[in-house]
Enzyme design. Structure first.
Site, PDB file in Angstrom:
ATOM      1  N   SER A 240     -13.644   1.832   0.747  1.00  0.00           N
ATOM      2  CA  SER A 240     -13.469   0.380   0.894  1.00  0.00           C
ATOM      3  C   SER A 240     -14.060  -0.361  -0.306  1.00  0.00           C
ATOM      4  CB  SER A 240     -14.077  -0.117   2.205  1.00  0.00           C
ATOM      5  OG  SER A 240     -15.455   0.126   2.270  1.00  0.00           O
TER       6      SER A 240
ATOM      7  N   SER B 107       0.847  -1.191   0.000  1.00  0.00           N
ATOM      8  CA  SER B 107       0.000   0.000   0.000  1.00  0.00           C
ATOM      9  C   SER B 107       0.882   1.240   0.000  1.00  0.00           C
ATOM     10  CB  SER B 107      -0.907   0.012   1.239  1.00  0.00           C
ATOM     11  OG  SER B 107      -1.321   1.345   1.500  1.00  0.00           O
TER      12      SER B 107
ATOM     13  N   ALA C  15     -15.379   9.064   4.617  1.00  0.00           N
ATOM     14  CA  ALA C  15     -16.113  10.314   4.386  1.00  0.00           C
ATOM     15  C   ALA C  15     -17.477  10.049   3.754  1.00  0.00           C
ATOM     16  CB  ALA C  15     -15.296  11.247   3.497  1.00  0.00           C
TER      17      ALA C  15
ATOM     18  N   ASP D   7     -22.802   0.179  -2.652  1.00  0.00           N
ATOM     19  CA  ASP D   7     -21.471   0.749  -2.858  1.00  0.00           C
ATOM     20  C   ASP D   7     -20.664  -0.067  -3.862  1.00  0.00           C
ATOM     21  OD1 ASP D   7     -22.380   2.363  -0.878  1.00  0.00           O
ATOM     22  OD2 ASP D   7     -20.901   1.764   0.630  1.00  0.00           O
TER      23      ASP D   7
HETATM   24  P1  ADP Z   1     -15.305   4.286   3.647  1.00  0.00           P
HETATM   25  O1  ADP Z   1     -16.572   4.919   4.092  1.00  0.00           O
HETATM   26  O2  ADP Z   1     -14.400   5.271   2.995  1.00  0.00           O
HETATM   27  O3  ADP Z   1     -15.529   3.050   2.835  1.00  0.00           O
HETATM   28  P2  ADP Z   1     -14.287   2.362   5.485  1.00  0.00           P
HETATM   29  O4  ADP Z   1     -13.894   2.451   6.906  1.00  0.00           O
HETATM   30  O5  ADP Z   1     -15.357   1.431   5.092  1.00  0.00           O
HETATM   31  O6  ADP Z   1     -14.576   3.844   4.996  1.00  0.00           O
HETATM   32  O7  ADP Z   1     -13.017   1.931   4.623  1.00  0.00           O
HETATM   33  C1  ADP Z   1     -11.779   2.567   4.842  1.00  0.00           C
HETATM   34  C2  ADP Z   1     -10.695   1.508   4.849  1.00  0.00           C
HETATM   35  O8  ADP Z   1     -10.468   1.038   3.500  1.00  0.00           O
HETATM   36  C3  ADP Z   1      -9.353   2.053   5.314  1.00  0.00           C
HETATM   37  O9  ADP Z   1      -9.233   1.987   6.710  1.00  0.00           O
HETATM   38  C4  ADP Z   1      -8.388   1.113   4.611  1.00  0.00           C
HETATM   39  O10 ADP Z   1      -8.265  -0.104   5.313  1.00  0.00           O
HETATM   40  C5  ADP Z   1      -9.098   0.822   3.282  1.00  0.00           C
HETATM   41  N1  ADP Z   1      -8.640   1.775   2.246  1.00  0.00           N
HETATM   42  C6  ADP Z   1      -9.376   2.679   1.599  1.00  0.00           C
HETATM   43  N2  ADP Z   1      -8.616   3.418   0.734  1.00  0.00           N
HETATM   44  C7  ADP Z   1      -7.359   2.948   0.876  1.00  0.00           C
HETATM   45  C8  ADP Z   1      -6.103   3.292   0.274  1.00  0.00           C
HETATM   46  N3  ADP Z   1      -5.995   4.295  -0.615  1.00  0.00           N
HETATM   47  N4  ADP Z   1      -5.020   2.588   0.653  1.00  0.00           N
HETATM   48  C9  ADP Z   1      -5.112   1.591   1.544  1.00  0.00           C
HETATM   49  N5  ADP Z   1      -6.248   1.228   2.147  1.00  0.00           N
HETATM   50  C10 ADP Z   1      -7.371   1.892   1.824  1.00  0.00           C
HETATM   51 MG    MG Z   2     -16.667   1.421   3.555  1.00  0.00          MG
END
Ligand code: ADP
Ligand code: MG
Length: 380
Positions: free
Chosen positions: A124, A65, A119, A168
């Site tokens: 995810s 990552s 946000a 989603d």
């Molecule tokens: P969201 O509402 O944005 O989906 P979530 O908590 O469901 O929030 O998902 C966020 C998680 O997804 C982060 O904690 C990480 O584990 C993963 N994630 C999202 N974008 C990235 C990224 N660019 N790089 C690595 N992990 C990511």
């Molecule tokens: Mg999510």
């Protein structure tokens, strides 16, 4: 973004990686309708995940990552998911693919993204659908796009502890530039509608607050909807969900259900119709009507469904005062973003004013995200 991912990939794993991308999403209208068997109306956005991937001839996955500057390796037969939350999504997608009879050969991957985390834009789902799409493509599995979305959803359920619906991942897999997709959450039928708001921008204003109430209130709202539907079903046995009901049928049971349940149901029945009305308006290119319906949704979410909060009502009211075309809370409520349809010539003034007035009132600035409706999961 792609260039730095490629460079990292080459420094770690050498030449020959293939690039894939996927997207976060917005939902223009259709809130709290999914579990009532109604419509949602999402689209993929120009913020997503990009990954460079290559099969490595082993039964191991090596993923890096770029945003976390972290590497994780796992075997495809291993029972335990990795500890790092970002890697659990990739692990889950591999396992869910295998569960569906897909082949998953070992691979090396470097990825990065620009969907703001947590946000309400579903970073995810972007991560899941990018890897689900890529793994399907690299292994020639021919799993259809709906099942790829299901792979992402099951990953959330089984590996990340999030019991989400399908919207989603659906939007992230099916998204197309210039189109929103109306999904019927009861039948899973979907239809694309043109969304090319020339002269307008879509902008999210993130209140950056999350009130505790969210999950208990969510369960209570679901219960109210089920109560109202059950009461209506006594008179109209053919209905399955609240979305199958009309306003007259709800009025018939007004005296039989608590006032609170009545108001919740009034919102849902109105919202299902508003999605249809927005689709009609889009086919005419009538963005002013779209905007007006967004305000009606906000009113319903705030006053009938009661899932808004002071910060979101403040942002909505400000938008109305400034003649923004449409504005409403997006997502489950009790915090998060408003989604706003704003004329281009008003945009800068709106954003500056929202930042300043919100900060003066609540002590911190909201975050601003411009979004353009774009393609979902794909090979680059
Ligand atoms: P969201 O509402 O944005 O989906 P979530 O908590 O469901 O929030 O998902 C966020 C998680 O997804 C982060 O904690 C990480 O584990 C993963 N994630 C999202 N974008 C990235 C990224 N660019 N790089 C690595 N992990 C990511
Ligand atoms: Mg999510």
């Amino acid at each position: 973004m792609l260039q730095s991912i490629k460079e990292k990939f080459e420094s770690l794993y050498g030449e020959g990686g293939v690039a894939y991308a996927s997207a976060g999403r917005i939902n223009l209208i259709g809130e709290h309708t999914d579990y009532n068997g109604g419509y949602v109306f999402p689209g993929a956005i120009d913020k997503g995940i990009t990954a460079v991937i290559k099969l490595n001839g082993t039964d191991k996955v090596n993923a890096y990552s770029l945003d976390y500057n972290e590497a994780v390796s796992f075997g495809l037969e291993e029972a335990d998911a990795p500890a790092q939350s970002w890697a659990r999504y990739i692990f889950g997608v591999c396992r869910e693919t295998i569960k569906r009879g897909g082949k998953v050969a070992g691979f090396d991957a470097v990825f990065a993204g620009d969907v703001p985390l947590g946000a309400g834009l579903s970073s995810s789902a972007a991560l899941e659908s990018c890897f689900a799409y890529a793994i399907n493509d690299l292994n020639n599995n021919n799993i259809d796009k709906f099942e790829l979305a299901r792979i992402g959803q099951s990953t959330e359920h089984n590996y990340c502890g999030v019991k989400c619906g399908i919207m989603d991942q659906f939007a992230s897999c099916f998204g197309q530039k210039g189109s929103l997709i109306r999904l019927n959450c009861k039948t899973m039928e979907y239809k694309y509608f043109p969304f090319n708001p020339e002269g307008y921008k879509l902008v999210l204003v993130d209140s950056c607050v999350k009130h505790e109430l969210a999950s208990s209130a969510y369960n209570k709202r679901r219960e109210s909807c089920e109560n109202a539907a059950a009461a209506i079903k006594k008179n109209h046995p053919e209905i399955e969900f609240l979305s199958d009901c009309n306003r007259l049928w709800l009025d018939e049971v007004r005296g039989e259900i608590p006032q609170e349940d009545f108001l919740r149901a009034e919102y849902v029945i109105g919202e299902v119709q508003r999605v249809l009305d927005v689709c009609d308006a889009l086919e005419r290119g009538d963005y002013e009507t779209v905007g007006e319906l967004m305000y009606q949704t906000h009113f319903g979410l705030s006053r009938l469904y009661e899932v808004s909060c002071e910060e979101l009502d403040f942002l909505n009211k400000l938008a109305r005062k400034m003649d923004v075309t449409g504005s409403r809370v997006m997502g489950g409520g009790f915090g998060g973003c408003t989604i706003n349809l704003v004329k281009e010539d008003l945009y800068q003034n709106f954003v500056d004013t929202a930042k300043a007035e919100f900060a003066a009132r609540f002590g911190h600035e909201p975050k601003i995200y411009d979004v353009v409706i774009s393609d979902g999961a794909r090979k680059l």
